[in-house]
Design an enzyme around this catalytic site. Structure first.
Site: not given
Length: 488
Positions: A325, A430
């Site tokens: 991310c 994630h």
């Protein structure tokens, strides 16, 4: 409602335990936390964002997480300000003083979400935040007694005996509540007790006589209990075994979703270390750059810590590097924030290790995904799952070398990047380590030859059951639910 004498008293774990116990009894039960402050978040089935703790509690209840389970989520972006997420959607960034004035509006959202859950579930277990006895936060409170008074629900107060001073915590907390708030406290729970409970009995009798409130249970200390952390940074390696790979993760000033690394921390072959300010990333086999609430600020923080030099040296000596991310965004050439989405308007140069740039967008990407992972050296792709929470949109030629294909209704899309020399991988996902096949593949890419298979999802279920069994033996839940019914 479960309220605590302090942060980390055991509110989250008790709510999870009660949810699992009631669900086992066939009760349709849901968790609820009016207001949460955390950088660990989860994506709900209705496309919203809530605190990670409520997602874990929903799992304990055997249900999918909903935005209504945590209607107000505050994600700190500075020491005095936070992004305010209302019923799953980001509203704006607010300073603490501004949010204090916003609480009346926030309470309306809290009550709206609570009423919707009441229509769907037979029992709601509510978690407070911090302590109800914070005098400076009591005006306009929506997180603790302010909520309990508004919906007229009974309250349990839990305290952690392992830290010491448990009787002072309980008596003092009760004393600082108003008369009506004291009346809705139906009893105490003492958490993390070690030793012979007979030695504690005189204290319990004194506490009941002093306060007129019963001790509903004393929960023993559970060694190495693993539940995903609501916010506090967790310990390093927890798995037992012969360590064959050394993994280091730098701790940004606004690190987010560090629960990504729980499968690694628990893996028997992984020596895992969170590296804080002043620490070094040297001697790692694999460095993983985690997510962050503020990519540009943490790029500056990385350079202040000279971790960029550690990373380049690590790569020169053949080490492997991964970004997740915000960590992915840092690996590109630039991060642009034309709208001031994360902080001030401007651009910050990335590490330039992968061929793309990132531009912050006004709206977040929020989705749970499934797909397939194919890394260098693999003959066949393996299943992967995860979730995306990011404001940035990355574009560039490097993203054509993607390790992940995500399944969507309209077809497949690519995610992430692999460097030309195959020593760097990056992804927006994630939770990428949660599928055992994906975890095995990443460890093999990083250099582990003979993998010891670990099923993280099964481990989490085992831990939730262990917690529920322990609490069920310490707290008479049938008597507790009867007491709640009498309160009504």
């Amino acid at each position: 409602m479960v309220q605590g004498t302090t942060s980390d008293a055991g509110k989250t774990t008790l709510v999870a335990a009660l949810g699992r116990i009631l669900a086992r009894k066939g009760v349709k039960v849901a968790p609820f936390k009016p207001q949460n402050m955390a950088l660990n978040s989860a994506v709900t089935i209705d496309g919203g964002e809530i605190g990670r703790g409520q997602a874990v509690q929903a799992q304990a209840c055997g249900i999918a997480p909903l935005s209504d389970m945590n209607p107000i989520l505050l994600k700190p972006c500075s020491d005095t300000g936070a992004q305010v997420i209302v019923q799953g959607k980001a509203l704006s960034d607010m300073e603490a003083a501004s949010f204090h004035d916003y609480k009346k509006v926030a309470m309306a959202a809290v009550l709206d979400s609570y009423q919707r859950l009441k229509l769907q579930y037979d029992f709601i277990v509510v978690e407070g935040a911090g302590s109800p006895a914070e005098i400076n936060l009591r005006e306009g409170d929506i997180a603790n007694m302010g909520f309990a008074e508004a919906v007229d629900c009974p309250v349990i107060i839990i305290a952690d005996i392992d830290k010491g001073g448990v009787f002072a915590h309980l008596v003092g907390t009760l004393a600082l509540l108003s008369e009506s708030e004291q009346e809705r406290v139906i009893g105490f729970v003492i958490n993390r007790f070690r030793g012979d409970i007979a030695l504690l009995q005189p204290g319990l009798e004194w506490l009941e006589q002093r306060t007129g409130k019963p001790v509903l249970g004393v929960i023993p200390y559970l060694e190495k209990l693993h539940l995903e952390a609501e916010d506090a940074l967790t310990a390093n390696s927890l798995g037992e075994g012969d360590k064959t790979i050394n993994i280091k993760v730098p701790v940004w000033s606004r690190i987010s979703n560090h629960t990504d690394f729980d499968p690694l921390r628990l893996h028997p072959q992984v020596s895992f270390e969170f590296v804080g300010p002043g620490g070094s990333l040297a001697d790692a086999d694999l460095i993983i750059l985690p997510g962050t609430k503020n990519t540009r600020a943490d790029l500056d923080f990385m350079r202040e810590q000279q971790w960029d030099r550690d990373i380049r040296r690590h790569l020169r000596y053949g080490g492997k590097l991964m970004g997740i991310c915000g960590g992915l965004q840092m690996l590109g050439h630039w991060v642009h924030d034309d709208l001031g989405v994360e902080a001030s308007v401007g651009s910050t140069e990335g590490l330039g290790l992968l061929d793309f740039e990132t531009r912050m967008a006004a709206s977040k990407t929020l989705c749970n995904v499934n797909g397939s992972l194919l890394l260098p050296g693999m003959q066949e792709a393996v299943p992967v799952c995860g979730y995306e929470i990011h404001a940035g949109v990355s574009k560039g030629a490097g993203l054509l070398r993607a390790p992940i294909q995500i399944d969507e209704v309209s077809g497949k899309r690519l995610d992430g990047c692999v460097s030309v020399d195959e020593h760097i991988i990056a992804t927006y996902l994630h939770g990428i380590f949660q599928r055992p096949e994906a975890l095995d593949a990443i460890l093999q890419w990083a250099g582990v030859e003979a993998i010891q298979h670990q099923d993280y999802a099964a481990l989490v279920e085992q831990e939730l059951n262990r917690l529920a069994d322990t609490v069920a033996s310490a707290v008479d839940v049938d008597a507790l639910t009867a007491q709640v019914a009498r309160f009504r």
